[in-house]
Design a protein around this motif. Sequence first.
Motif, PDB file in Angstrom:
ATOM      1  N   ILE A 109     -20.155  -9.936   0.165  1.00  0.00           N
ATOM      2  CA  ILE A 109     -18.884 -10.223   0.778  1.00  0.00           C
ATOM      3  C   ILE A 109     -18.435 -11.366   0.738  1.00  0.00           C
ATOM      4  N   ALA A 110     -19.194 -12.485   0.525  1.00  0.00           N
ATOM      5  CA  ALA A 110     -18.479 -13.816   0.156  1.00  0.00           C
ATOM      6  C   ALA A 110     -17.598 -13.902  -1.156  1.00  0.00           C
ATOM      7  N   LEU A 111     -18.099 -12.920  -2.242  1.00  0.00           N
ATOM      8  CA  LEU A 111     -17.400 -12.819  -3.334  1.00  0.00           C
ATOM      9  C   LEU A 111     -15.899 -12.458  -3.217  1.00  0.00           C
ATOM     10  N   VAL A 112     -15.758 -11.500  -2.065  1.00  0.00           N
ATOM     11  CA  VAL A 112     -14.409 -10.869  -1.946  1.00  0.00           C
ATOM     12  C   VAL A 112     -13.561 -12.075  -1.127  1.00  0.00           C
ATOM     13  N   LEU A 113     -14.304 -12.531  -0.261  1.00  0.00           N
ATOM     14  CA  LEU A 113     -13.365 -13.506   0.434  1.00  0.00           C
ATOM     15  C   LEU A 113     -13.066 -14.967  -0.421  1.00  0.00           C
ATOM     16  N   ILE A 114     -13.876 -15.309  -1.403  1.00  0.00           N
ATOM     17  CA  ILE A 114     -13.340 -16.254  -2.327  1.00  0.00           C
ATOM     18  C   ILE A 114     -12.183 -15.757  -2.938  1.00  0.00           C
ATOM     19  N   LEU A 115     -12.518 -14.625  -3.680  1.00  0.00           N
ATOM     20  CA  LEU A 115     -11.374 -14.331  -4.395  1.00  0.00           C
ATOM     21  C   LEU A 115      -9.860 -13.917  -3.747  1.00  0.00           C
ATOM     22  N   LEU A 116     -10.181 -13.530  -2.523  1.00  0.00           N
ATOM     23  CA  LEU A 116      -9.015 -13.473  -1.630  1.00  0.00           C
ATOM     24  C   LEU A 116      -8.180 -14.788  -1.617  1.00  0.00           C
ATOM     25  N   LEU A 117      -8.892 -15.779  -1.177  1.00  0.00           N
ATOM     26  CA  LEU A 117      -8.217 -17.011  -1.158  1.00  0.00           C
ATOM     27  C   LEU A 117      -7.772 -17.493  -2.397  1.00  0.00           C
ATOM     28  N   VAL A 118      -8.494 -17.240  -3.544  1.00  0.00           N
ATOM     29  CA  VAL A 118      -7.886 -17.738  -4.926  1.00  0.00           C
ATOM     30  C   VAL A 118      -6.625 -17.119  -5.212  1.00  0.00           C
ATOM     31  N   PHE A 119      -6.765 -15.806  -4.757  1.00  0.00           N
ATOM     32  CA  PHE A 119      -5.274 -14.976  -5.086  1.00  0.00           C
ATOM     33  C   PHE A 119      -4.286 -15.199  -4.303  1.00  0.00           C
ATOM     34  N   GLN A 120      -4.576 -15.713  -3.118  1.00  0.00           N
ATOM     35  CA  GLN A 120      -3.539 -15.798  -2.182  1.00  0.00           C
ATOM     36  C   GLN A 120      -2.953 -17.367  -2.515  1.00  0.00           C
ATOM     37  N   SER A 121      -3.832 -18.329  -2.967  1.00  0.00           N
ATOM     38  CA  SER A 121      -3.319 -19.654  -2.830  1.00  0.00           C
ATOM     39  C   SER A 121      -2.854 -19.984  -4.288  1.00  0.00           C
ATOM     40  N   TRP A 122      -3.264 -19.179  -5.230  1.00  0.00           N
ATOM     41  CA  TRP A 122      -2.665 -19.541  -6.790  1.00  0.00           C
ATOM     42  C   TRP A 122      -1.417 -18.876  -6.768  1.00  0.00           C
ATOM     43  N   ALA A 123      -0.390 -19.074  -6.201  1.00  0.00           N
ATOM     44  CA  ALA A 123       0.778 -18.203  -6.079  1.00  0.00           C
ATOM     45  C   ALA A 123       1.638 -18.210  -7.345  1.00  0.00           C
ATOM     46  N   SER A 124       1.811 -19.275  -8.137  1.00  0.00           N
ATOM     47  CA  SER A 124       2.300 -19.598  -9.220  1.00  0.00           C
ATOM     48  C   SER A 124       1.904 -18.472 -10.405  1.00  0.00           C
ATOM     49  N   PHE A 125       0.587 -18.085 -10.322  1.00  0.00           N
ATOM     50  CA  PHE A 125       0.189 -17.153 -11.154  1.00  0.00           C
ATOM     51  C   PHE A 125       0.145 -15.714 -10.647  1.00  0.00           C
ATOM     52  N   THR A 126      -0.330 -15.686  -9.541  1.00  0.00           N
ATOM     53  CA  THR A 126      -0.790 -14.345  -9.069  1.00  0.00           C
ATOM     54  C   THR A 126       0.367 -13.641  -8.123  1.00  0.00           C
ATOM     55  N   GLY A 127       1.626 -14.476  -7.682  1.00  0.00           N
ATOM     56  CA  GLY A 127       2.144 -14.237  -6.644  1.00  0.00           C
ATOM     57  C   GLY A 127       2.067 -14.508  -5.326  1.00  0.00           C
ATOM     58  N   GLY A 128       0.721 -14.779  -5.165  1.00  0.00           N
ATOM     59  CA  GLY A 128       0.267 -15.117  -3.778  1.00  0.00           C
ATOM     60  C   GLY A 128       0.654 -14.023  -2.627  1.00  0.00           C
ATOM     61  N   SER A 129       0.882 -14.355  -1.510  1.00  0.00           N
ATOM     62  CA  SER A 129       1.230 -13.212  -0.441  1.00  0.00           C
ATOM     63  C   SER A 129       2.506 -12.834  -0.759  1.00  0.00           C
ATOM     64  N   ARG A 130       3.217 -13.108  -1.687  1.00  0.00           N
ATOM     65  CA  ARG A 130       4.734 -12.373  -1.808  1.00  0.00           C
ATOM     66  C   ARG A 130       4.398 -11.199  -2.809  1.00  0.00           C
ATOM     67  N   GLY A 131       3.013 -10.968  -3.046  1.00  0.00           N
ATOM     68  CA  GLY A 131       2.811  -9.781  -3.708  1.00  0.00           C
ATOM     69  C   GLY A 131       3.142  -9.964  -5.240  1.00  0.00           C
ATOM     70  N   LEU A 132       2.416  -8.974  -6.105  1.00  0.00           N
ATOM     71  CA  LEU A 132       2.780  -8.830  -7.549  1.00  0.00           C
ATOM     72  C   LEU A 132       3.401  -7.557  -7.801  1.00  0.00           C
ATOM     73  N   VAL A 133       4.580  -7.588  -8.312  1.00  0.00           N
ATOM     74  CA  VAL A 133       5.075  -6.064  -8.637  1.00  0.00           C
ATOM     75  C   VAL A 133       4.597  -5.742 -10.109  1.00  0.00           C
ATOM     76  N   VAL A 134       4.115  -4.666 -10.100  1.00  0.00           N
ATOM     77  CA  VAL A 134       3.465  -3.974 -11.386  1.00  0.00           C
ATOM     78  C   VAL A 134       4.638  -3.031 -11.935  1.00  0.00           C
ATOM     79  N   PRO A 135       5.057  -3.131 -13.146  1.00  0.00           N
ATOM     80  CA  PRO A 135       6.291  -2.230 -13.620  1.00  0.00           C
ATOM     81  C   PRO A 135       5.517  -1.125 -13.819  1.00  0.00           C
ATOM     82  N   ARG A 136       6.169   0.162 -13.644  1.00  0.00           N
ATOM     83  CA  ARG A 136       5.900   1.531 -13.925  1.00  0.00           C
ATOM     84  C   ARG A 136       5.625   1.995 -15.216  1.00  0.00           C
TER      85      ARG A 136
END
Lengths: 251, 349
Positions: free
Chosen positions: B127-154
């Motif tokens: 469980i800890a693994l999921v929560l850590i990665l959630l925080l990383v992907f939310q906070s690192w917005a410049s790379f992952t898009g953060g909470s605004r999300g990431l649009v993947v081209p079709r």
Amino acid sequence: MASEFLLELNDIQAGYGRAAPVLRGLTVKVPPATVVCLVGPNGAGKSTVLKVASGLLAPRSGRVVVDGADVTGQGPQQLLAAGLAHVLQGHSVFREMTVAENVLLGGYTLKDRAVIQERIEFVRDLFPVVDERWRSLAGLLSGGQQKQVEFARSLMVSPKVVLLDEPSMGLDPKATSTVFDQVVRMREAGTAVLLVEQNARRALETADIGCVLDLGKVHISGPAPQLLADPQLSELYLGGRPAEPPTTPKR
Amino acid sequence: MPSGSEATRRAGGVLRLAALLAGAGLLLSFPALAPNPYILSAGITVLNYAVLSTAWSLVGGFTGYISLGHGALLGLGAYGTGLLITKAGLPSFVALAAAAAIVALLAVPVGFAALRVRGASFVIVSIALVLILLLVFQSWASFTGGSRGLVVPRPFPDLTRPEHHRVFFFLFAGLLAAALATWWAIDRSRFGLGLRAIREDEDKAQALGTPTFAFKLAVFVVSAAFTALGGGLYALWFGDLDPVFQFSVLTGAYMVLMALLGGVRHLFGPLLGALIVGWALEWFKLQYGDTPLHLVATGLLLGVVVMFMPDGVIPALSGLLARFRPGEASIREVTAAELPASQARGPRA
């Protein structure tokens, strides 16, 4: 390397943590195709002997030798590779797996398919119950039958020595009898057996050599029939002579 | 071996093959039968769940290690695919394969750390693994898009929406087939035998010479790869990623629920569980909108499964069927005449 004994425990001192040693200079030697039986009162150190012999407990001093090779202080897996199989106390089959799968797991360290097939045929031949119930879930077998599956499993790797820890535990007299018959068959197949039993009289009737343990040492050892015939020994360790009616202890 | 049982087994094998082909036929004709694109997309969601829970059961089913952290592997697969397309400019399906390979590589150190502990400790580590990665992907917005999300081209920009769904339905079906085939192959192998021994008693398995740690790690890596493929394919299909949904303990819990519901010791157990849970989730969302009611229902279902069918639906149903088969019941009525003479002399006689 051929050796006079397949398993030697030489002058073993062993114990747990900082407590006083349980084994105080114990020596037991098991020749090929022989059943050696350890008997003795509770607390004499029978289980500790098996722990040392199987590598679960490293001795404080002394040497463990399997077929001439010194294996002192090595773990259970290395000892298994050296030719020493351990059949644990109680029921230790994988209950939710078939008899076939249990036996195959016994030969898990074998790589050669031909050898595995040969060993399977050997144990199915040696233990009729294993052959008859080959596809059954092991957990559905009776206690005595499960014990035989465990024997078969331990023989898959062609061990030189098999350690049997209380094989009759929890079995009725008839199943006990069958299990001891199978111990004899293991010996006849050339395996050396070190047997630890509470059911001392029955075990000595099966064994070739008996060792009476007391206070961490081999108190008396000799041919099993001789020990059985010794009235003093019978009185002290085997709970009185079988022919006589039970008498009230004079104390 | 008596020839009667051999014949029975062969008949059973033919029957099973026929059922398998019928099931596969039904599955593949679903896109043609689905009345509208919504139903088709619900079908894809269910297939995705089936892939994930089958992948989960490679670890959870064979070894008995209950991982609630597969959501992390799923999220890494999805984001890995999306980021490799948007940031590295890889073609869609190359990115998918590369992301799965990266997650499989990452699974080695993760598994190395997590698989050292058993039981409840393993669950918590996962469980800890999921929560850590959630925080990383939310906070690192410049790379992952953060909470605004990431649009993947079709991957197929020219297709209409229904066509897009249809193609992805078959892609998910193919991935599911691969996951099931892997499960089946492992189950029949010596590797699988060792894994099942770990589930029953790890210490005993080790004492018999099974390399337990290496086996656990190997199957964890395989499971991670399939989970990542499921996540990555979802990213290509759905086209929009949000850390909250990708790195979700809830998704991990769904995988566990589906696998347990169907039965982890059966090839099609997780698939059956996914059909039931996936369909139920969609139904609840359709009936009651975006309320937490489906979560309540999920919780209740999990409780019922654990209490009444701890081995899952498949063993429970086959047990029920066996009870109606004459002669195989454990207890049945016997007339006095049927009893052997020795037994008939009871205390009442």
